[in-house]
Design an enzyme around this catalytic site. Structure first.
Site, PDB file in Angstrom:
ATOM      1  N   SER A 139      84.793  20.741  24.360  1.00 53.73           N
ATOM      2  CA  SER A 139      83.722  21.666  23.968  1.00 53.73           C
ATOM      3  C   SER A 139      82.462  20.867  23.650  1.00 53.73           C
ATOM      4  O   SER A 139      82.554  19.712  23.204  1.00 53.73           O
ATOM      5  CB  SER A 139      84.144  22.450  22.724  1.00 53.73           C
ATOM      6  OG  SER A 139      83.039  23.181  22.209  1.00 53.73           O
ATOM      7  N   TYR A 153      87.228  22.884  14.241  1.00 48.09           N
ATOM      8  CA  TYR A 153      87.342  23.072  15.694  1.00 48.09           C
ATOM      9  C   TYR A 153      86.671  21.899  16.429  1.00 48.09           C
ATOM     10  O   TYR A 153      87.234  21.338  17.375  1.00 48.09           O
ATOM     11  CB  TYR A 153      86.669  24.404  16.042  1.00 48.09           C
ATOM     12  CG  TYR A 153      86.485  24.708  17.510  1.00 48.09           C
ATOM     13  CD1 TYR A 153      87.513  25.267  18.259  1.00 48.09           C
ATOM     14  CD2 TYR A 153      85.262  24.458  18.146  1.00 48.09           C
ATOM     15  CE1 TYR A 153      87.340  25.560  19.601  1.00 48.09           C
ATOM     16  CE2 TYR A 153      85.086  24.752  19.485  1.00 48.09           C
ATOM     17  CZ  TYR A 153      86.116  25.303  20.207  1.00 48.09           C
ATOM     18  OH  TYR A 153      85.932  25.597  21.538  1.00 48.09           O
TER      19      TYR A 153
HETATM   20  P1  NAP Z   1      89.867  33.038  24.864  1.00 51.00           P
HETATM   21  O1  NAP Z   1      89.131  33.988  25.732  1.00 51.00           O
HETATM   22  O2  NAP Z   1      90.040  33.344  23.413  1.00 51.00           O
HETATM   23  O3  NAP Z   1      91.296  32.758  25.537  1.00 51.00           O
HETATM   24  C1  NAP Z   1      92.185  31.894  24.898  1.00 51.00           C
HETATM   25  C2  NAP Z   1      93.430  31.743  25.743  1.00 51.00           C
HETATM   26  O4  NAP Z   1      94.251  30.723  25.121  1.00 51.00           O
HETATM   27  C3  NAP Z   1      94.279  32.986  25.801  1.00 51.00           C
HETATM   28  O5  NAP Z   1      94.885  33.048  27.078  1.00 51.00           O
HETATM   29  C4  NAP Z   1      95.331  32.755  24.717  1.00 51.00           C
HETATM   30  O6  NAP Z   1      96.556  33.462  24.934  1.00 51.00           O
HETATM   31  C5  NAP Z   1      95.543  31.270  24.887  1.00 51.00           C
HETATM   32  N1  NAP Z   1      96.143  30.575  23.737  1.00 51.00           N
HETATM   33  C6  NAP Z   1      95.641  30.423  22.486  1.00 51.00           C
HETATM   34  N2  NAP Z   1      96.485  29.706  21.733  1.00 51.00           N
HETATM   35  C7  NAP Z   1      97.546  29.400  22.508  1.00 51.00           C
HETATM   36  C8  NAP Z   1      98.743  28.687  22.318  1.00 51.00           C
HETATM   37  N3  NAP Z   1      99.052  28.132  21.131  1.00 51.00           N
HETATM   38  N4  NAP Z   1      99.616  28.584  23.350  1.00 51.00           N
HETATM   39  C9  NAP Z   1      99.336  29.136  24.544  1.00 51.00           C
HETATM   40  N5  NAP Z   1      98.213  29.814  24.803  1.00 51.00           N
HETATM   41  C10 NAP Z   1      97.328  29.950  23.791  1.00 51.00           C
HETATM   42  O7  NAP Z   1      89.168  31.599  24.873  1.00 51.00           O
HETATM   43  P2  NAP Z   1      88.089  30.926  25.864  1.00 51.00           P
HETATM   44  O8  NAP Z   1      86.747  31.149  25.298  1.00 51.00           O
HETATM   45  O9  NAP Z   1      88.375  31.251  27.271  1.00 51.00           O
HETATM   46  O10 NAP Z   1      88.424  29.386  25.590  1.00 51.00           O
HETATM   47  C11 NAP Z   1      89.220  28.617  26.471  1.00 51.00           C
HETATM   48  C12 NAP Z   1      89.019  27.156  26.110  1.00 51.00           C
HETATM   49  O11 NAP Z   1      87.625  26.833  26.238  1.00 51.00           O
HETATM   50  C13 NAP Z   1      89.397  26.826  24.653  1.00 51.00           C
HETATM   51  O12 NAP Z   1      90.004  25.553  24.601  1.00 51.00           O
HETATM   52  C14 NAP Z   1      88.056  26.805  23.952  1.00 51.00           C
HETATM   53  O13 NAP Z   1      88.082  25.974  22.813  1.00 51.00           O
HETATM   54  C15 NAP Z   1      87.179  26.221  25.055  1.00 51.00           C
HETATM   55  N6  NAP Z   1      85.744  26.504  24.863  1.00 51.00           N
HETATM   56  C16 NAP Z   1      85.273  27.784  24.886  1.00 51.00           C
HETATM   57  C17 NAP Z   1      83.912  27.990  24.704  1.00 51.00           C
HETATM   58  C18 NAP Z   1      83.307  29.367  24.718  1.00 51.00           C
HETATM   59  O14 NAP Z   1      82.099  29.491  24.416  1.00 51.00           O
HETATM   60  N7  NAP Z   1      84.047  30.402  25.044  1.00 51.00           N
HETATM   61  C19 NAP Z   1      83.048  26.908  24.489  1.00 51.00           C
HETATM   62  C20 NAP Z   1      83.574  25.633  24.475  1.00 51.00           C
HETATM   63  C21 NAP Z   1      84.929  25.430  24.670  1.00 51.00           C
HETATM   64  P3  NAP Z   1      96.782  34.935  24.271  1.00 51.00           P
HETATM   65  O15 NAP Z   1      95.870  35.870  25.018  1.00 51.00           O
HETATM   66  O16 NAP Z   1      98.207  35.260  24.500  1.00 51.00           O
HETATM   67  O17 NAP Z   1      96.396  34.818  22.839  1.00 51.00           O
END
Ligand code: NAP
Length: 244
Positions: A139, A153
């Site tokens: 991130s 985080y």
């Molecule tokens: P999201 O929409 O909240 O989706 C999270 C996904 O991770 C879901 O499929 C969830 O499954 C799964 N998950 C969470 N904990 C888990 C675990 N312990 N075991 C297996 N699966 C798990 O998140 P996102 O925004 O797409 O983020 C994806 C990645 O990008 C993350 O690592 C986040 O830190 C990173 N990121 C995101 C952003 C942003 O702005 N969105 C920015 C920087 C980095 P369930 O649906 O079953 O809960």
């Protein structure tokens, strides 16, 4: 060689876009999720209807046993796993470090960092000296520290960057590449977990490109890092932050 990828947290957000793109690019995809079955099933149906190979598997990837079971399932379905995207992650309600409980700090690190460690270790062991590719989803927070929002985080993501560099050097000789992407503010449901669903819009004006990013834009960087086009790239990072 058959391309088989495990995408952790592959059912929603960035993971969903990545699973979709990799399926389109000819990978057999194992879509991991933790608790929400419906979006995972919906994605699998969508992909298989289009003739792509995709299976879903529920596992908490911060659990050592469940990680082994995830890889066992992937091998049973499609044979050896050749690529891994460590995407699963979470954050908690915005708060200052002094207001962060030990329980929350531990949960954040366990979900984001321990899961990356466990999946990387399992993947490397099962490659058994063969080539492969890992992309870790870090991130922009790893560099900003996310003050007043989620330093916990940000710490977990900073450690993922360090893991990426160290592991990349350990396994480079076997042509197993380890890279990471650092997304910035991306439109997904994750921001609702932080207590502010409209966070990306609120902060769009501080992004040099003046907008939030799309999950698909992150997926393209992940797919490139996994691909043969990135064959001499390891221990590297792509910031997908709109210039932030
Ligand atoms: P999201 O929409 O909240 O989706 C999270 C996904 O991770 C879901 O499929 C969830 O499954 C799964 N998950 C969470 N904990 C888990 C675990 N312990 N075991 C297996 N699966 C798990 O998140 P996102 O925004 O797409 O983020 C994806 C990645 O990008 C993350 O690592 C986040 O830190 C990173 N990121 C995101 C952003 C942003 O702005 N969105 C920015 C920087 C980095 P369930 O649906 O079953 O809960």
């Amino acid at each position: 060689m058959k391309k088989v990828v495990v995408v952790t947290g592959g059912s929603r957000g960035i993971g969903r876009a990545t699973s979709t793109l990799l399926a389109q690019k000819g990978y057999s995809v194992i879509i991991n999720f933790r608790s929400q079955r419906a979006p995972a099933e919906q994605l699998q149906q969508q992909l298989t209807k289009l003739g792509f190979e995709a299976q879903i598997y529920q596992a908490d990837v911060s659990d050592e046993v469940e990680v082994k079971q995830l890889f066992d399932f992937a091998e049973q379905q499609y044979g050896e796993v050749t690529a891994l995207v460590n995407n699963a992650g979470r954050l908690f309600t915005q708060s200052r470090l002094v207001d962060t409980s030990l329980e929350r700090f531990t949960q954040t690190v366990t979900t984001n960092l321990t899961s990356t460690f466990l999946c990387c270790r399992e993947f490397v062991l099962r490659r058994n000296g063969a080539a492969g590719a890992i992309v870790n989803v870090s991130s922009g927070a790893a560099k900003s520290g996310s003050p007043n929002e989620y330093v916990d985080y940000a710490c977990s993501k900073g450690a993922i960057d360090t893991l990426t560099v160290g592991l990349a050097k350990e396994v480079a000789h076997q042509n197993l590449r380890v890279n990471a992407v650092r997304p910035g503010l991306i439109y997904t449901e994750m921001h609702a977990d932080g207590g502010e669903p409209a966070r990306v819009d609120r902060l769009a004006s501080i992004i040099p490109m003046q907008r939030g990013g799309k999950a698909e834009e992150v997926a393209h960087s992940i797919a490139w890092l996994l691909s043969e086009e990135a064959s001499f790239t390891t221990g590297s990072f792509i910031d997908v932050c709109g210039g932030l």
